[in-house]
Design a protein around this motif. Structure first.
Motif, PDB file in Angstrom:
ATOM      1  N   ARG B 182       0.835  -1.193   0.000  1.00  0.00           N
ATOM      2  CA  ARG B 182       0.000   0.000   0.000  1.00  0.00           C
ATOM      3  C   ARG B 182       0.878   1.254   0.000  1.00  0.00           C
ATOM      4  NH1 ARG B 182      -2.778  -0.206   4.818  1.00  0.00           N
ATOM      5  NH2 ARG B 182      -3.208  -2.395   4.415  1.00  0.00           N
ATOM      6  N   GLN B 183       1.893   1.200   0.844  1.00  0.00           N
ATOM      7  CA  GLN B 183       2.811   2.328   0.981  1.00  0.00           C
ATOM      8  C   GLN B 183       3.501   2.655  -0.346  1.00  0.00           C
ATOM      9  OE1 GLN B 183       5.378   1.364   4.326  1.00  0.00           O
ATOM     10  NE2 GLN B 183       6.887   2.793   3.533  1.00  0.00           N
ATOM     11  N   MET B 184       3.867   1.609  -1.088  1.00  0.00           N
ATOM     12  CA  MET B 184       4.574   1.810  -2.355  1.00  0.00           C
ATOM     13  C   MET B 184       3.606   2.035  -3.517  1.00  0.00           C
ATOM     14  SD  MET B 184       7.802   1.582  -1.612  1.00  0.00           S
ATOM     15  CE  MET B 184       8.352   1.661  -3.301  1.00  0.00           C
ATOM     16  N   ASN B 185       2.308   1.839  -3.242  1.00  0.00           N
ATOM     17  CA  ASN B 185       1.281   1.959  -4.273  1.00  0.00           C
ATOM     18  C   ASN B 185       1.593   1.055  -5.468  1.00  0.00           C
ATOM     19  OD1 ASN B 185      -1.002   2.853  -5.546  1.00  0.00           O
ATOM     20  ND2 ASN B 185      -0.020   4.697  -6.380  1.00  0.00           N
ATOM     21  N   VAL B 186       1.816  -0.205  -5.169  1.00  0.00           N
ATOM     22  CA  VAL B 186       2.174  -1.180  -6.209  1.00  0.00           C
ATOM     23  C   VAL B 186       1.011  -2.155  -6.396  1.00  0.00           C
ATOM     24  CG1 VAL B 186       3.651  -3.181  -6.629  1.00  0.00           C
ATOM     25  CG2 VAL B 186       4.661  -1.037  -5.871  1.00  0.00           C
ATOM     26  N   GLU B 187       0.741  -2.481  -7.647  1.00  0.00           N
ATOM     27  CA  GLU B 187      -0.346  -3.429  -7.930  1.00  0.00           C
ATOM     28  C   GLU B 187       0.202  -4.865  -7.977  1.00  0.00           C
ATOM     29  OE1 GLU B 187      -3.168  -4.785 -11.586  1.00  0.00           O
ATOM     30  OE2 GLU B 187      -2.184  -2.839 -11.757  1.00  0.00           O
ATOM     31  N   ILE B 188      -0.538  -5.795  -7.360  1.00  0.00           N
ATOM     32  CA  ILE B 188      -0.081  -7.191  -7.323  1.00  0.00           C
ATOM     33  C   ILE B 188      -0.983  -8.034  -8.211  1.00  0.00           C
ATOM     34  CG2 ILE B 188       0.405  -9.166  -5.816  1.00  0.00           C
ATOM     35  CD1 ILE B 188       1.980  -6.663  -5.069  1.00  0.00           C
ATOM     36  N   ARG B 189      -0.381  -8.867  -9.054  1.00  0.00           N
ATOM     37  CA  ARG B 189      -1.172  -9.823  -9.847  1.00  0.00           C
ATOM     38  C   ARG B 189      -0.633 -11.224  -9.622  1.00  0.00           C
ATOM     39  NH1 ARG B 189      -0.382  -7.084 -15.353  1.00  0.00           N
ATOM     40  NH2 ARG B 189      -1.086  -4.988 -14.778  1.00  0.00           N
ATOM     41  N   VAL B 190      -1.538 -12.173  -9.522  1.00  0.00           N
ATOM     42  CA  VAL B 190      -1.098 -13.568  -9.379  1.00  0.00           C
ATOM     43  C   VAL B 190      -1.638 -14.374 -10.543  1.00  0.00           C
ATOM     44  CG1 VAL B 190      -1.111 -15.601  -7.904  1.00  0.00           C
ATOM     45  CG2 VAL B 190      -1.141 -13.336  -6.871  1.00  0.00           C
ATOM     46  N   GLU B 191      -0.761 -15.097 -11.228  1.00  0.00           N
ATOM     47  CA  GLU B 191      -1.206 -15.967 -12.326  1.00  0.00           C
ATOM     48  C   GLU B 191      -0.875 -17.405 -11.969  1.00  0.00           C
ATOM     49  OE1 GLU B 191       0.598 -14.568 -15.945  1.00  0.00           O
ATOM     50  OE2 GLU B 191      -0.025 -12.495 -15.550  1.00  0.00           O
ATOM     51  N   ILE B 192      -1.925 -18.139 -11.608  1.00  0.00           N
ATOM     52  CA  ILE B 192      -1.717 -19.538 -11.231  1.00  0.00           C
ATOM     53  C   ILE B 192      -2.955 -20.313 -11.666  1.00  0.00           C
ATOM     54  CG2 ILE B 192      -2.594 -19.057  -8.888  1.00  0.00           C
ATOM     55  CD1 ILE B 192      -0.694 -21.262  -7.871  1.00  0.00           C
ATOM     56  N   SER B 193      -2.768 -21.510 -12.209  1.00  0.00           N
ATOM     57  CA  SER B 193      -3.941 -22.280 -12.629  1.00  0.00           C
ATOM     58  C   SER B 193      -4.469 -23.083 -11.443  1.00  0.00           C
ATOM     59  CB  SER B 193      -3.589 -23.199 -13.791  1.00  0.00           C
ATOM     60  OG  SER B 193      -2.716 -24.191 -13.348  1.00  0.00           O
ATOM     61  N   ASP B 194      -5.759 -23.382 -11.475  1.00  0.00           N
ATOM     62  CA  ASP B 194      -6.412 -24.024 -10.331  1.00  0.00           C
ATOM     63  C   ASP B 194      -5.851 -25.410 -10.016  1.00  0.00           C
ATOM     64  OD1 ASP B 194      -7.970 -21.896  -9.844  1.00  0.00           O
ATOM     65  OD2 ASP B 194      -9.661 -22.586 -11.073  1.00  0.00           O
ATOM     66  N   ASN B 195      -5.446 -26.113 -11.054  1.00  0.00           N
ATOM     67  CA  ASN B 195      -5.002 -27.496 -10.797  1.00  0.00           C
ATOM     68  C   ASN B 195      -3.486 -27.617 -10.699  1.00  0.00           C
ATOM     69  OD1 ASN B 195      -4.600 -26.889 -13.401  1.00  0.00           O
ATOM     70  ND2 ASN B 195      -5.874 -28.520 -14.259  1.00  0.00           N
TER      71      ASN B 195
END
Lengths: 126, 312
Positions: B182-195
């Motif tokens: 939050r402090q760095m104002n950075v966006e996080i994305r996670v790419e992982i398949s369900d299986n």
């Protein structure tokens, strides 16, 4: 369901109290021991479902406690979770070789995670 | 050759080792060599004039004794250095271990308070408790890092062989770094398949390794930057990559970043706090768990750190 009985062996009062309160809030029944001799005695008298054991303890250290519990046929099947801040390879190997079920380094675990481990062991076993 | 130059730079060596110049093994070795040569020249001239075996034996004894004495001095010096080094490691181990008990007490009591006895606390009080919690988490991390380094140095780093879902440690890591993000104002994305299949390794330690990579990606990012955590199955392994579009690592520093206590000049300029231990520890943990770690980085564009772990 019957409350599961947990023996907490911890000489540090603050840690002991935090563990006990958290366990009780999670519906466990808790017995406490503050040194190694009490640990062995309470295990034999109360037959807990699981033991949380520190290693550095007054009177008798955790390794000796495991040995005695494992030597007695009445208590040898009780799972022992080592909960300690000693985390070197040699300590861990020694404890596991003596028959401890698992080894948790206190400082690395939140209480919540300790509870998860306990439940995992208790309910996988049954 | 580089090592010869290093060997001859005795002043620097003495400074690096924290000993006086005359104690450095290289200097002692040089002296031993010079004395041996001088003695042999003397022996040569002596044996030219005196051919009797008594003289020769005496001269040879003299050479042996010289080498023996100088050699002994070198060994003593090296032994002393090793001993000091060992004492330092033990000191760090004892101190960090002693710090761990009270720290565990603080952490557990805060957790107890927040999770079971929150009733009656207002928002302001809760905020303050969360701040205290944030500081103790940082301190715990620091103490753990120091202990891990000592264990790595002593070849005593233990890793469990847990079977677990990598998704769990990703979630925990993101939560743990929420305030930093939050402090760095950075966006996080996670790419992982369900299986995604389970992997084998030490769950707790790998969480530390991932945390080190992830918090770097956030810390050394740019305002409004992005961090992508990507998990892919490749043959009998899982690859996890943490990619950022932050400040990147200058090419000339790239060979050193996994070294203990190494901190990039750029990193120091951006963020003064930090020990230079994170990547060193991450590398050792991953490798001890049977995986590999690697990275790609270009300055001002960003870095991508990946590690692989065997499937369960």
């Amino acid at each position: 369901m019957n409350k599961k009985k947990v023996l907490v062996v911890e000489d540090d009062a603050i840690l002991r109290q935090a563990l006990t309160e958290f366990l009780e809030a999670d519906n466990f029944s808790v017995i406490v021991a503050t040194d190694g001799e009490e640990a062995v005695k309470f295990t034999k008298n109360n037959k807990p479902d699981i033991i949380l054991l520190d290693i550095i303890l007054p009177k008798k250290d955790g390794f000796d406690v495991i040995k005695e519990i494992k030597e007695d046929d009445n208590t040898k099947d009780i799972p022992i979770v080592l909960l300690t801040n000693l985390g070197s390879l040699s300590d861990i190997e020694k404890a596991l070789a003596l028959g401890a079920t698992t080894y948790l380094v206190k400082g690395d675990y939140q209480l919540k995670e300790v509870m998860e481990k306990i439940k995992e062991i208790l309910f996988l076993k049954k | 050759m580089k090592w010869i130059v290093n060997d001859l730079n005795i002043k620097k060596q003495a400074d690096d080792l924290g000993i006086s110049i005359w104690q450095t093994p290289s200097l002692l070795f040089l002296i031993m060599g010079i004395i041996s040569i001088i003695v042999m020249i003397v022996v040569y001239f002596v044996s030219r004039n005196h051919t009797s075996p008594e003289y020769l034996i005496l001269a040879e004894t003299f050479v042996t004794v010289t080498i023996f004495v100088a050699g002994n001095m070198i060994i003593t010096s090296v032994e002393k250095l090793t001993q000091i080094n060992k004492m330092k490691s033990e000191f760090v181990a004892i101190v960090s271990h002693q710090l761990k008990n009270p720290l565990t007490g603080i952490n557990w009591d805060i957790e107890l308070l927040i999770s079971k006895y929150k009733k009656g606390l207002d928002q302001k009080q809760l905020d303050i408790i969360k701040k205290i919690n944030g500081s103790t988490i940082l301190m715990t991390r620091l103490v753990n890092d120091l202990l891990d380094v000592v264990r790595i140095d002593q070849g005593n780093l233990f890793v469990n062989k847990d079977k677990f879902n990598i998704e769990g440690i990703i979630k925990k890591t993101i939560v743990k770094n929420e305030s930093l993000t939050r402090q760095m104002n950075v966006e996080i994305r996670v790419e992982i398949s369900d299986n995604t299949p389970q992997i084998v390794g030490d769950e707790k330690r790998l969480e530390v390794a991932l945390d080190n990579l992830f918090s770097n990606a956030v810390k050394y990012n740019k305002e409004g930057g992005v961090v992508v955590i990507k998990v892919e199955k490749k043959n009998k392994e899982i690859n996890l990559c943490v990619e950022d579009n932050g400040i990147g690592i200058p090419e000339k520093e790239q060979a050193q970043i996994f070294e203990k206590f190494y901190r990039s000049e750029k990193a120091i300029r951006k963020e003064t706090g930090g020990t230079g231990l994170g990547l060193y520890i991450a590398k050792n943990i991953v490798e001890q768990c049977g995986g590999k770690i690697w990275f790609k980085s270009s300055e001002e564009k960003g870095s991508k750190f990946c590690f692989s772990l065997p499937l369960a």
